[in-house]
Design a protein around this motif. Structure first.
Motif, PDB file in Angstrom:
ATOM      1  N   ARG A 157      16.435   2.128  -2.514  1.00 18.72           N
ATOM      2  CA  ARG A 157      15.724   2.277  -3.473  1.00 18.72           C
ATOM      3  C   ARG A 157      14.590   1.067  -3.708  1.00 18.72           C
ATOM      4  NH1 ARG A 157      19.988   3.707  -8.452  1.00 18.72           N
ATOM      5  NH2 ARG A 157      20.325   5.795  -7.926  1.00 18.72           N
ATOM      6  N   ALA A 158      15.106   0.036  -3.403  1.00 16.12           N
ATOM      7  CA  ALA A 158      14.077  -1.039  -3.091  1.00 16.12           C
ATOM      8  C   ALA A 158      13.015  -0.922  -2.169  1.00 16.12           C
ATOM      9  CB  ALA A 158      15.073  -2.532  -2.757  1.00 16.12           C
ATOM     10  N   LYS A 159      13.528  -0.232  -1.069  1.00 16.77           N
ATOM     11  CA  LYS A 159      12.295   0.189  -0.132  1.00 16.77           C
ATOM     12  C   LYS A 159      11.397   1.242  -0.665  1.00 16.77           C
ATOM     13  CE  LYS A 159      11.753   2.293   4.360  1.00 16.77           C
ATOM     14  NZ  LYS A 159      12.606   2.868   5.691  1.00 16.77           N
ATOM     15  N   ALA A 160      11.919   2.111  -1.393  1.00 19.38           N
ATOM     16  CA  ALA A 160      10.946   3.351  -1.934  1.00 19.38           C
ATOM     17  C   ALA A 160      10.088   2.375  -3.028  1.00 19.38           C
ATOM     18  CB  ALA A 160      11.620   4.352  -2.726  1.00 19.38           C
ATOM     19  N   GLN A 161      10.580   1.666  -3.976  1.00 19.37           N
ATOM     20  CA  GLN A 161       9.962   0.845  -4.706  1.00 19.37           C
ATOM     21  C   GLN A 161       8.779  -0.083  -4.168  1.00 19.37           C
ATOM     22  OE1 GLN A 161       9.539   1.466  -8.223  1.00 19.37           O
ATOM     23  NE2 GLN A 161       8.103  -0.066  -8.323  1.00 19.37           N
ATOM     24  N   ASP A 162       9.305  -0.647  -3.130  1.00 19.80           N
ATOM     25  CA  ASP A 162       8.315  -1.330  -2.453  1.00 19.80           C
ATOM     26  C   ASP A 162       6.957  -0.556  -2.132  1.00 19.80           C
ATOM     27  OD1 ASP A 162       7.386  -4.132  -1.250  1.00 19.80           O
ATOM     28  OD2 ASP A 162       7.901  -2.727   0.667  1.00 19.80           O
ATOM     29  N   TYR A 163       7.483   0.663  -1.538  1.00 23.54           N
ATOM     30  CA  TYR A 163       6.685   1.387  -0.546  1.00 23.54           C
ATOM     31  C   TYR A 163       5.407   1.859  -1.851  1.00 23.54           C
ATOM     32  CZ  TYR A 163       4.527   5.205   2.056  1.00 23.54           C
ATOM     33  OH  TYR A 163       3.361   6.046   2.821  1.00 23.54           O
ATOM     34  N   ARG A 164       5.912   2.259  -2.941  1.00 22.39           N
ATOM     35  CA  ARG A 164       5.114   2.595  -3.805  1.00 22.39           C
ATOM     36  C   ARG A 164       4.045   1.468  -4.339  1.00 22.39           C
ATOM     37  NH1 ARG A 164       9.731   5.651  -5.769  1.00 22.39           N
ATOM     38  NH2 ARG A 164       9.214   7.654  -5.986  1.00 22.39           N
ATOM     39  N   THR A 165       4.777   0.319  -4.282  1.00 24.87           N
ATOM     40  CA  THR A 165       3.862  -0.834  -4.933  1.00 24.87           C
ATOM     41  C   THR A 165       2.668  -1.411  -3.728  1.00 24.87           C
ATOM     42  OG1 THR A 165       5.645  -1.889  -6.097  1.00 24.87           O
ATOM     43  CG2 THR A 165       3.957  -3.382  -5.397  1.00 24.87           C
ATOM     44  N   THR A 166       3.171  -1.252  -2.670  1.00 25.55           N
ATOM     45  CA  THR A 166       2.327  -1.484  -1.633  1.00 25.55           C
ATOM     46  C   THR A 166       1.221  -0.641  -1.398  1.00 25.55           C
ATOM     47  OG1 THR A 166       3.832  -0.708   0.225  1.00 25.55           O
ATOM     48  CG2 THR A 166       3.986  -3.245  -0.341  1.00 25.55           C
ATOM     49  N   HIS A 167       1.639   0.646  -1.297  1.00 26.95           N
ATOM     50  CA  HIS A 167       0.515   1.969  -0.921  1.00 26.95           C
ATOM     51  C   HIS A 167      -0.254   2.229  -2.344  1.00 26.95           C
ATOM     52  CE1 HIS A 167       3.018   1.867   2.494  1.00 26.95           C
ATOM     53  NE2 HIS A 167       2.066   2.823   3.077  1.00 26.95           N
ATOM     54  N   ARG A 168       0.235   1.770  -3.354  1.00 26.90           N
ATOM     55  CA  ARG A 168      -0.560   2.207  -4.640  1.00 26.90           C
ATOM     56  C   ARG A 168      -0.785   3.559  -5.077  1.00 26.90           C
ATOM     57  NH1 ARG A 168      -5.612  -2.151  -4.232  1.00 26.90           N
ATOM     58  NH2 ARG A 168      -4.670  -4.077  -3.987  1.00 26.90           N
ATOM     59  N   THR A 169       0.229   4.158  -4.906  1.00 28.36           N
ATOM     60  CA  THR A 169       0.408   5.617  -4.959  1.00 28.36           C
ATOM     61  C   THR A 169       0.066   6.018  -6.325  1.00 28.36           C
ATOM     62  OG1 THR A 169       2.726   5.613  -5.509  1.00 28.36           O
ATOM     63  CG2 THR A 169       2.076   5.728  -3.152  1.00 28.36           C
ATOM     64  N   GLN A 170       0.321   5.397  -7.253  1.00 25.31           N
ATOM     65  CA  GLN A 170       0.048   5.819  -8.685  1.00 25.31           C
ATOM     66  C   GLN A 170      -1.425   5.754  -8.883  1.00 25.31           C
ATOM     67  OE1 GLN A 170       2.684   4.016 -11.280  1.00 25.31           O
ATOM     68  NE2 GLN A 170       4.533   5.193 -11.048  1.00 25.31           N
ATOM     69  N   GLU A 171      -1.844   4.394  -8.406  1.00 26.96           N
ATOM     70  CA  GLU A 171      -3.242   4.027  -8.814  1.00 26.96           C
ATOM     71  C   GLU A 171      -4.305   4.957  -7.925  1.00 26.96           C
ATOM     72  OE1 GLU A 171      -6.305   0.439  -7.951  1.00 26.96           O
ATOM     73  OE2 GLU A 171      -4.250   0.273  -7.672  1.00 26.96           O
ATOM     74  N   ASN A 172      -3.820   5.513  -6.691  1.00 27.27           N
ATOM     75  CA  ASN A 172      -4.531   6.411  -5.974  1.00 27.27           C
ATOM     76  C   ASN A 172      -4.650   7.677  -6.786  1.00 27.27           C
ATOM     77  OD1 ASN A 172      -5.362   4.492  -3.916  1.00 27.27           O
ATOM     78  ND2 ASN A 172      -3.534   4.877  -2.653  1.00 27.27           N
ATOM     79  N   GLU A 173      -3.428   8.092  -7.107  1.00 29.50           N
ATOM     80  CA  GLU A 173      -3.465   9.477  -7.756  1.00 29.50           C
ATOM     81  C   GLU A 173      -4.491   9.420  -8.903  1.00 29.50           C
ATOM     82  OE1 GLU A 173       0.612  10.184  -8.652  1.00 29.50           O
ATOM     83  OE2 GLU A 173       1.305  10.818  -6.596  1.00 29.50           O
ATOM     84  N   ARG A 174      -4.468   8.202  -9.718  1.00 25.30           N
ATOM     85  CA  ARG A 174      -5.053   8.070 -10.930  1.00 25.30           C
ATOM     86  C   ARG A 174      -6.686   8.147 -10.668  1.00 25.30           C
ATOM     87  NH1 ARG A 174      -1.364   4.395 -12.500  1.00 25.30           N
ATOM     88  NH2 ARG A 174      -2.690   2.632 -11.886  1.00 25.30           N
ATOM     89  N   ARG A 175      -6.956   7.447  -9.501  1.00 29.53           N
ATOM     90  CA  ARG A 175      -8.398   7.722  -8.869  1.00 29.53           C
ATOM     91  C   ARG A 175      -8.635   8.924  -8.512  1.00 29.53           C
ATOM     92  NH1 ARG A 175      -9.174   3.659  -4.135  1.00 29.53           N
ATOM     93  NH2 ARG A 175     -11.117   4.749  -3.966  1.00 29.53           N
ATOM     94  N   LEU A 176      -8.004   9.715  -7.828  1.00 28.52           N
ATOM     95  CA  LEU A 176      -8.095  10.926  -7.328  1.00 28.52           C
ATOM     96  C   LEU A 176      -8.391  11.786  -8.326  1.00 28.52           C
ATOM     97  CD1 LEU A 176      -8.217  12.797  -4.948  1.00 28.52           C
ATOM     98  CD2 LEU A 176      -5.748  13.406  -5.085  1.00 28.52           C
ATOM     99  N   ALA A 177      -7.566  11.722  -9.553  1.00 27.91           N
ATOM    100  CA  ALA A 177      -7.762  12.576 -10.711  1.00 27.91           C
ATOM    101  C   ALA A 177      -9.244  12.150 -11.401  1.00 27.91           C
ATOM    102  CB  ALA A 177      -6.559  12.310 -11.517  1.00 27.91           C
ATOM    103  N   THR A 178      -9.351  10.960 -11.637  1.00 25.15           N
ATOM    104  CA  THR A 178     -10.843  10.584 -12.084  1.00 25.15           C
ATOM    105  C   THR A 178     -11.896  11.275 -11.299  1.00 25.15           C
ATOM    106  OG1 THR A 178      -9.934   8.547 -12.976  1.00 25.15           O
ATOM    107  CG2 THR A 178     -12.079   8.694 -12.675  1.00 25.15           C
ATOM    108  N   MET A 179     -11.810  11.060  -9.781  1.00 19.69           N
ATOM    109  CA  MET A 179     -12.854  11.667  -9.016  1.00 19.69           C
ATOM    110  C   MET A 179     -12.978  13.210  -8.982  1.00 19.69           C
ATOM    111  SD  MET A 179     -12.229   9.243  -5.561  1.00 19.69           S
ATOM    112  CE  MET A 179     -13.693   9.786  -4.658  1.00 19.69           C
ATOM    113  N   ASN A 180     -11.736  13.698  -9.252  1.00 19.36           N
ATOM    114  CA  ASN A 180     -11.746  15.219  -9.161  1.00 19.36           C
ATOM    115  C   ASN A 180     -12.563  15.706 -10.723  1.00 19.36           C
ATOM    116  OD1 ASN A 180     -10.477  15.849  -7.019  1.00 19.36           O
ATOM    117  ND2 ASN A 180      -8.542  15.688  -7.870  1.00 19.36           N
ATOM    118  N   GLY A 181     -12.430  14.880 -11.442  1.00 20.79           N
ATOM    119  CA  GLY A 181     -12.961  15.196 -13.127  1.00 20.79           C
ATOM    120  C   GLY A 181     -14.454  14.834 -12.857  1.00 20.79           C
TER     121      GLY A 181
END
Length: 434
Positions: free
Chosen positions: A243-267
């Motif tokens: 679980r810590a590894k998964a959280q660390d992966y989300r933090t280091t790869h900025r998955t949520q930020e990238n998804e927000r950026r992708l949604a903004t760019m699609n808009g």
């Protein structure tokens, strides 16, 4: 059989008309009256001259009508002038000339002039006869030119999907000017799509990796271990670590930020696509209006079919069709022959009695004129000699009178001298006597 009147006013009127026809041949009615049987011949020749001028007038009417774009009252002006010109020229060509058989040069010159004029007169009539085929060919050529112009305008003014700085070959006079083009927005849209595709690829890879980690976490966290001291069940340490590894992966790869950026760019891409679509529609309308304007300008230049355009079309039609080519030249030869007909009729019919009489009259008139000139010259020379003799006699009289006066003066002087001498002698004597 002569044209002399026999009865009534009708015959006289017919005679007058025949006389007017003969006037077109340049004959002398007084001389022709001596050989009245040849009147019909010259009457017929006058009819040929009149008919040739009428054909020439019809040819000029067609030419003027085509040049003016249709039948008009103004076409009568050149038609009448051309008819009178041809009428008088043919009259000059067929007018009987004395000693004509002895002069081949003038005959050939007149025949050549008739053939050249025949060619000029024939061309408008040939165009009139083949007018339907010529107009169809010209219409097809004009439509083909308009289609080619439309194709060049479309080729040289494409819908810009991106900024194009390269010049297209042969598009110098086909490029239209526009207020704005969708090229700049298309560049931005292409850039956004490229960045969005790259970001989408990263997000897909991160989500795939994260999904694998989450699957491992779920599988591991289903297992519970019992704590001996408490008797309770808890997650394993491996579950907590993953679980810590998964959280660390989300933090280091900025998955949520990238998804927000992708949604903004699609808009942004969706909004730009709408703008590009509107700009492309506006561009297409402006291009269509520009093309229609250029085509309208080209149609305005075409206007009515001109004579040169008809001649070019007829030549193109005849060059590819042997039968039509033969027909065109046969018609041309016919009208050339018709215009040269007065000269051919005149000089191929041989020498007539009127021509021989005219030659005799002319030669006699020349001789009489020469004799009159010589007689006038002799009279003038005689008058001059008489005047010279009178002047010489007057000079001689003047000289004689002058000499006589001189002698009288000399004699008088001598007498006066002698008298003076005698008086002096007498005076000397008286003086010596005293």
């Amino acid at each position: 059989m002569t044209d002399a009147p026999t009865t009534g006013q009708t015959t006289a009127g017919r005679f007058d008309f025949a006389r007017r026809l003969r006037a077109l041949t340049g004959v002398d009615e007084t001389l022709l009256a001596r050989v009245g049987y040849e009147r019909n011949r010259y009457t017929a020749l006058g009819g040929v001259v009149l008919g040739t001028s009428v054909v020439a007038a019809f040819s000029m009417w067609n030419f003027a009508s085509e040049a003016l774009g249709g039948a008009s009252f103004l076409a009568l002006i050149p038609t009448v002038i051309w008819m009178l010109f041809i009428l008088n020229l043919d009259r000059w060509l067929v007018t009987p000339q004395p000693n004509a058989r002895r002069r081949v040069g003038p005959l050939l010159l007149r025949l050549m002039i008739a053939l050249v004029l025949g060619a000029v007169v024939a061309e408008p009539l040939v165009l009139r006869i083949f007018a339907t085929a010529v107009e169809e060919r010209v219409t097809d050529d004009r439509n083909r030119d308009l289609d080619q112009l439309r194709g060049n305008l479309l080729r040289c003014n494409p819908v810009p999907s991106q900024t194009d700085t390269t010049a297209r070959v042969g598009c110098g006079r086909y490029v239209l000017s526009f207020g704005a083009t969708p090229g700049g927005q298309s560049d931005e849209l292409s850039q956004l799509r490229s960045e969005s595709a790259a970001l989408q690829k990263r997000v897909d890879q991160d989500n795939s990796s994260l999904e694998a980690i989450d699957t491992e976490v779920r599988n591991e966290c289903r297992q519970l271990v019992r704590i001996a001291s408490t008797g309770l069940y808890e997650r394993t340490s491996e579950c907590l670590r993953m679980r810590a590894k998964a959280q660390d992966y989300r933090t280091t790869h900025r998955t949520q930020e990238n998804e927000r950026r992708l949604a903004t760019m699609n808009g942004r891409i969706a909004r730009l696509e709408g703008k590009v679509t509107d700009a492309r529609g506006t561009f297409l309308k402006a291009r269509a209006a520009g093309i229609q304007q250029r085509l309208a300008e080209e149609r305005a230049k075409q206007k009515e079919i001109g004579v040169l355009e008809r001649m070019r079309a007829l030549d193109e039609l005849a060059s590819g069709n042997t039968v039509l080519l033969a027909g065109v030249w046969l018609v041309r030869a016919l009208f050339v022959l018709l215009d040269a007909l007065p000269v051919l009729v005149k000089f191929l019919s041989g020498e007539s009695a009127y021509d021989r009489m005219l030659t005799s009259e002319s030669n006699s008139a020349v001789k009489i004129h020469g004799e009159r000139l010589r007689l006038a010259e002799r009279k003038a020379m005689a008058d001059i000699e008489i005047a010279q003799d009178a002047i010489e006699q007057k000079v001689r009289r003047s000289r004689a009178e002058s000499e006589a006066g001189h002698r009288e003066h000399t004699a008088a002087m001598n007498i006066r001298v002698r008298q003076a001498v005698r008086a002096l002698e007498d005076e000397l004597r008286r003086t010596s006597a005293v």
